[in-house]
Design a protein around this motif. Structure first.
Motif, PDB file in Angstrom:
ATOM      1  N   PHE A  81      12.852  -1.916  -1.922  1.00 13.89           N
ATOM      2  CA  PHE A  81      11.625  -1.683  -1.154  1.00 13.89           C
ATOM      3  C   PHE A  81      10.397  -1.903  -2.031  1.00 13.89           C
ATOM      4  CE2 PHE A  81       8.187   1.034   0.441  1.00 13.89           C
ATOM      5  CZ  PHE A  81       8.078   0.562   1.739  1.00 13.89           C
ATOM      6  N   GLN A  82      10.394  -1.349  -3.250  1.00  9.32           N
ATOM      7  CA  GLN A  82       9.261  -1.533  -4.152  1.00  9.32           C
ATOM      8  C   GLN A  82       9.039  -3.011  -4.457  1.00  9.32           C
ATOM      9  OE1 GLN A  82      10.674   1.009  -7.326  1.00  9.32           O
ATOM     10  NE2 GLN A  82       9.153   2.595  -6.844  1.00  9.32           N
ATOM     11  N   VAL A  83      10.118  -3.718  -4.746  1.00  9.73           N
ATOM     12  CA  VAL A  83      10.009  -5.135  -5.076  1.00  9.73           C
ATOM     13  C   VAL A  83       9.408  -5.913  -3.893  1.00  9.73           C
ATOM     14  CG1 VAL A  83      11.340  -7.215  -5.633  1.00  9.73           C
ATOM     15  CG2 VAL A  83      11.797  -5.076  -6.852  1.00  9.73           C
ATOM     16  N   ALA A 119       4.896   2.989  -3.410  1.00 11.07           N
ATOM     17  CA  ALA A 119       5.365   1.801  -4.133  1.00 11.07           C
ATOM     18  C   ALA A 119       4.196   1.100  -4.826  1.00 11.07           C
ATOM     19  CB  ALA A 119       6.076   0.844  -3.174  1.00 11.07           C
ATOM     20  N   ASN A 120       3.076   1.014  -4.132  1.00 18.37           N
ATOM     21  CA  ASN A 120       1.879   0.398  -4.695  1.00 18.37           C
ATOM     22  C   ASN A 120       1.462   1.122  -5.975  1.00 18.37           C
ATOM     23  OD1 ASN A 120      -0.274  -1.587  -4.257  1.00 18.37           O
ATOM     24  ND2 ASN A 120      -1.595   0.186  -3.980  1.00 18.37           N
ATOM     25  N   GLY A 121       1.510   2.443  -5.948  1.00 13.76           N
ATOM     26  CA  GLY A 121       1.126   3.244  -7.107  1.00 13.76           C
ATOM     27  C   GLY A 121       2.055   3.074  -8.296  1.00 13.76           C
ATOM     28  N   LYS A 122       3.273   2.630  -8.048  1.00 14.65           N
ATOM     29  CA  LYS A 122       4.243   2.438  -9.135  1.00 14.65           C
ATOM     30  C   LYS A 122       4.315   0.986  -9.611  1.00 14.65           C
ATOM     31  CE  LYS A 122       6.311   6.625  -9.000  1.00 14.65           C
ATOM     32  NZ  LYS A 122       7.510   7.317  -9.220  1.00 14.65           N
ATOM     33  N   ASN A 123       3.414   0.150  -9.131  1.00 14.78           N
ATOM     34  CA  ASN A 123       3.374  -1.256  -9.557  1.00 14.78           C
ATOM     35  C   ASN A 123       3.304  -1.306 -11.090  1.00 14.78           C
ATOM     36  OD1 ASN A 123       2.765  -3.967 -10.039  1.00 14.78           O
ATOM     37  ND2 ASN A 123       0.653  -3.764  -9.323  1.00 14.78           N
TER      38      ASN A 123
END
Length: 167
Positions: A81-83, A119-123
């Motif tokens: 999902f993050q990717v 997810a954006n915050g963990k970029n």
């Protein structure tokens, strides 16, 4: 065995730590960045990795207003999902912004704006993967791992509208 190494480059946003492995960028972290891994996770300093010189040159051109995108090999580790979210970030055009909801729709997950925000915050590769282009639905400056002042500065550099795209 893959070896992770890093270098540090100066920028108008302060010192940037570039992390790489297998001649690909796996991280770009700002000083005092939220979710910045511990320094030992960056591996030893090695200024000789070829992708670091190319990344530094592209960043310099970007900060000078001469480059609107990046063409670098990236190695991003995250959940599927993050990717997906990070790939969608790279599709946001220079100088434009989107809301978390618009980004969720773009990846086929309407209603997942909160998960998209996480997810954006963990970029792991700030600036190059432009998470700074995501703003609140009402145009508000929402969180940014590098700090809101840096987010405002990056958006101003790009001449970005503070209203998300519609559609």
């Amino acid at each position: 065995m893959t070896t992770t190494v890093h270098t540090v480059v100066d920028s108008p946003c302060g010192l940037l730590t570039l992390v790489g492995r297998d001649n690909a960028i796996s991280g770009l972290y700002m000083t005092d960045q939220r979710h910045r891994p511990a320094q030992e996770r960056f591996g030893p300093r090695d200024d000789a990795m070829p992708v670091f010189a190319e990344a530094a040159a592209q960043l310099t051109a970007y900060f000078a207003g001469d480059r609107t995108g990046f063409d670098l090999d990236l190695a991003m580790d995250g959940t599927p999902f993050q990717v997906r979210v990070w790939a969608a970030l790279r599709e946001i055009p220079y100088g434009e912004t989107v809301s978390y909801g618009e980004l969720a729709e773009a990846i086929g997950r309407p209603g997942a704006s909160r998960a998209v925000g996480l997810a954006n915050g963990k970029n792991p590769i700030g600036i190059i993967v432009p998470c700074h282009r995501v703003i609140g639905a009402n145009g508000s400056m929402t969180g940014y791992g590098g700090g809101l002042d840096r987010k405002r500065w990056l958006l101003a550099l790009e001449g970005a509208s503070m209203q998300p795209m519609l559609g």
